[in-house]
Design a protein around this motif. Structure first.
Motif, PDB file in Angstrom:
ATOM      1  N   MET A  11       0.828  -1.200   0.000  1.00 16.96           N
ATOM      2  CA  MET A  11       0.000   0.000   0.000  1.00 16.96           C
ATOM      3  C   MET A  11       0.868   1.258   0.000  1.00 16.96           C
ATOM      4  SD  MET A  11      -3.097   1.057   0.093  1.00 16.96           S
ATOM      5  CE  MET A  11      -4.104   2.362   0.623  1.00 16.96           C
ATOM      6  N   ILE A  12       1.881   1.270   0.813  1.00 23.05           N
ATOM      7  CA  ILE A  12       2.780   2.426   0.900  1.00 23.05           C
ATOM      8  C   ILE A  12       3.494   2.618  -0.439  1.00 23.05           C
ATOM      9  CG2 ILE A  12       4.848   3.320   2.044  1.00 23.05           C
ATOM     10  CD1 ILE A  12       2.852   3.303   4.112  1.00 23.05           C
ATOM     11  N   ILE A  13       3.909   1.515  -1.048  1.00 17.44           N
ATOM     12  CA  ILE A  13       4.619   1.606  -2.322  1.00 17.44           C
ATOM     13  C   ILE A  13       3.693   2.182  -3.392  1.00 17.44           C
ATOM     14  CG2 ILE A  13       5.728   0.244  -4.149  1.00 17.44           C
ATOM     15  CD1 ILE A  13       6.720  -1.639  -1.966  1.00 17.44           C
ATOM     16  N   ALA A  14       2.430   1.788  -3.406  1.00 19.03           N
ATOM     17  CA  ALA A  14       1.471   2.316  -4.376  1.00 19.03           C
ATOM     18  C   ALA A  14       1.293   3.813  -4.184  1.00 19.03           C
ATOM     19  CB  ALA A  14       0.136   1.590  -4.235  1.00 19.03           C
ATOM     20  N   LEU A  15       1.207   4.266  -2.951  1.00 19.26           N
ATOM     21  CA  LEU A  15       1.072   5.706  -2.685  1.00 19.26           C
ATOM     22  C   LEU A  15       2.319   6.468  -3.116  1.00 19.26           C
ATOM     23  CD1 LEU A  15      -0.689   5.689   0.802  1.00 19.26           C
ATOM     24  CD2 LEU A  15      -1.692   6.266  -1.402  1.00 19.26           C
ATOM     25  N   ILE A  16       3.485   5.885  -2.908  1.00 20.37           N
ATOM     26  CA  ILE A  16       4.732   6.531  -3.330  1.00 20.37           C
ATOM     27  C   ILE A  16       4.777   6.634  -4.859  1.00 20.37           C
ATOM     28  CG2 ILE A  16       7.249   6.243  -3.437  1.00 20.37           C
ATOM     29  CD1 ILE A  16       7.079   5.075  -0.584  1.00 20.37           C
ATOM     30  N   VAL A  17       4.378   5.568  -5.552  1.00 15.45           N
ATOM     31  CA  VAL A  17       4.365   5.577  -7.015  1.00 15.45           C
ATOM     32  C   VAL A  17       3.384   6.629  -7.525  1.00 15.45           C
ATOM     33  CG1 VAL A  17       3.747   4.230  -9.060  1.00 15.45           C
ATOM     34  CG2 VAL A  17       5.135   3.191  -7.260  1.00 15.45           C
ATOM     35  N   ILE A  18       2.194   6.686  -6.949  1.00 14.69           N
ATOM     36  CA  ILE A  18       1.197   7.689  -7.351  1.00 14.69           C
ATOM     37  C   ILE A  18       1.723   9.099  -7.075  1.00 14.69           C
ATOM     38  CG2 ILE A  18      -1.103   8.599  -6.851  1.00 14.69           C
ATOM     39  CD1 ILE A  18      -1.992   5.678  -6.409  1.00 14.69           C
ATOM     40  N   GLY A  19       2.373   9.284  -5.924  1.00 12.65           N
ATOM     41  CA  GLY A  19       2.941  10.595  -5.594  1.00 12.65           C
ATOM     42  C   GLY A  19       4.018  11.010  -6.581  1.00 12.65           C
ATOM     43  N   VAL A  20       4.893  10.062  -6.954  1.00 13.27           N
ATOM     44  CA  VAL A  20       5.951  10.363  -7.921  1.00 13.27           C
ATOM     45  C   VAL A  20       5.341  10.712  -9.278  1.00 13.27           C
ATOM     46  CG1 VAL A  20       7.858   9.324  -9.226  1.00 13.27           C
ATOM     47  CG2 VAL A  20       7.725   9.012  -6.752  1.00 13.27           C
ATOM     48  N   ILE A  21       4.299   9.980  -9.673  1.00 12.00           N
ATOM     49  CA  ILE A  21       3.634  10.279 -10.949  1.00 12.00           C
ATOM     50  C   ILE A  21       3.017  11.669 -10.916  1.00 12.00           C
ATOM     51  CG2 ILE A  21       1.683   9.645 -12.428  1.00 12.00           C
ATOM     52  CD1 ILE A  21       2.319   6.708 -11.743  1.00 12.00           C
ATOM     53  N   ILE A  22       2.344  12.016  -9.837  1.00 13.98           N
ATOM     54  CA  ILE A  22       1.712  13.340  -9.717  1.00 13.98           C
ATOM     55  C   ILE A  22       2.768  14.442  -9.722  1.00 13.98           C
ATOM     56  CG2 ILE A  22       0.412  14.843  -8.165  1.00 13.98           C
ATOM     57  CD1 ILE A  22      -1.262  12.368  -7.420  1.00 13.98           C
ATOM     58  N   ILE A  23       3.848  14.252  -8.996  1.00 17.45           N
ATOM     59  CA  ILE A  23       4.917  15.259  -8.976  1.00 17.45           C
ATOM     60  C   ILE A  23       5.556  15.376 -10.357  1.00 17.45           C
ATOM     61  CG2 ILE A  23       7.223  15.755  -8.055  1.00 17.45           C
ATOM     62  CD1 ILE A  23       6.221  14.602  -5.372  1.00 17.45           C
ATOM     63  N   GLY A  24       5.753  14.223 -11.030  1.00 15.21           N
ATOM     64  CA  GLY A  24       6.306  14.255 -12.386  1.00 15.21           C
ATOM     65  C   GLY A  24       5.400  15.008 -13.349  1.00 15.21           C
ATOM     66  N   LEU A  25       4.085  14.768 -13.281  1.00 16.10           N
ATOM     67  CA  LEU A  25       3.138  15.497 -14.126  1.00 16.10           C
ATOM     68  C   LEU A  25       3.159  16.997 -13.830  1.00 16.10           C
ATOM     69  CD1 LEU A  25       0.068  13.080 -14.167  1.00 16.10           C
ATOM     70  CD2 LEU A  25       1.518  13.705 -16.098  1.00 16.10           C
ATOM     71  N   PHE A  26       3.251  17.342 -12.557  1.00 14.84           N
ATOM     72  CA  PHE A  26       3.288  18.749 -12.173  1.00 14.84           C
ATOM     73  C   PHE A  26       4.533  19.427 -12.733  1.00 14.84           C
ATOM     74  CE2 PHE A  26       4.233  22.159  -9.097  1.00 14.84           C
ATOM     75  CZ  PHE A  26       3.076  22.900  -9.248  1.00 14.84           C
ATOM     76  N   ILE A  27       5.683  18.763 -12.626  1.00 13.44           N
ATOM     77  CA  ILE A  27       6.927  19.331 -13.167  1.00 13.44           C
ATOM     78  C   ILE A  27       6.834  19.436 -14.686  1.00 13.44           C
ATOM     79  CG2 ILE A  27       9.399  18.865 -13.507  1.00 13.44           C
ATOM     80  CD1 ILE A  27       9.371  17.673 -10.644  1.00 13.44           C
TER      81      ILE A  27
END
Length: 80
Positions: free
Chosen positions: A1-17
């Motif tokens: 679960m934590i890994i999925a949240l980290i992956v989603i967070g990285v994707i969101i930050i990548g999209l924002f950048i």
């Protein structure tokens, strides 16, 4: 679960950048060549009485109420 949240967070930050790095300016241009004389084209465009035959907006909405004043030609003519 934590890994999925980290992956989603990285994707969101990548999209924002990525969105911040986009220029955001663009230009759209569309043209058409009409095989007629300038005089004939000017007569069609300058006479509001002919607009119902060729106007793309009036062709899409033929039941639109159109009011033309001053014979629809020349200075002071109004198309409403």
């Amino acid at each position: 679960m934590i890994i999925a949240l980290i992956v989603i967070g990285v994707i969101i930050i990548g999209l924002f950048i990525w969105l911040l790095s986009i220029d955001g300016s663009y230009h759209v241009k569309k043209s058409m060549v009409v095989n007629t004389s300038k005089e004939k084209a000017f007569q069609l465009v300058s006479d509001f009485n002919t607009w119902q035959a060729w106007s793309p907006w009036l062709c899409m909405e033929p039941e639109a109420k159109v009011t033309i004043s001053n014979n629809g030609v020349g200075i002071g003519a109004v198309n409403a």
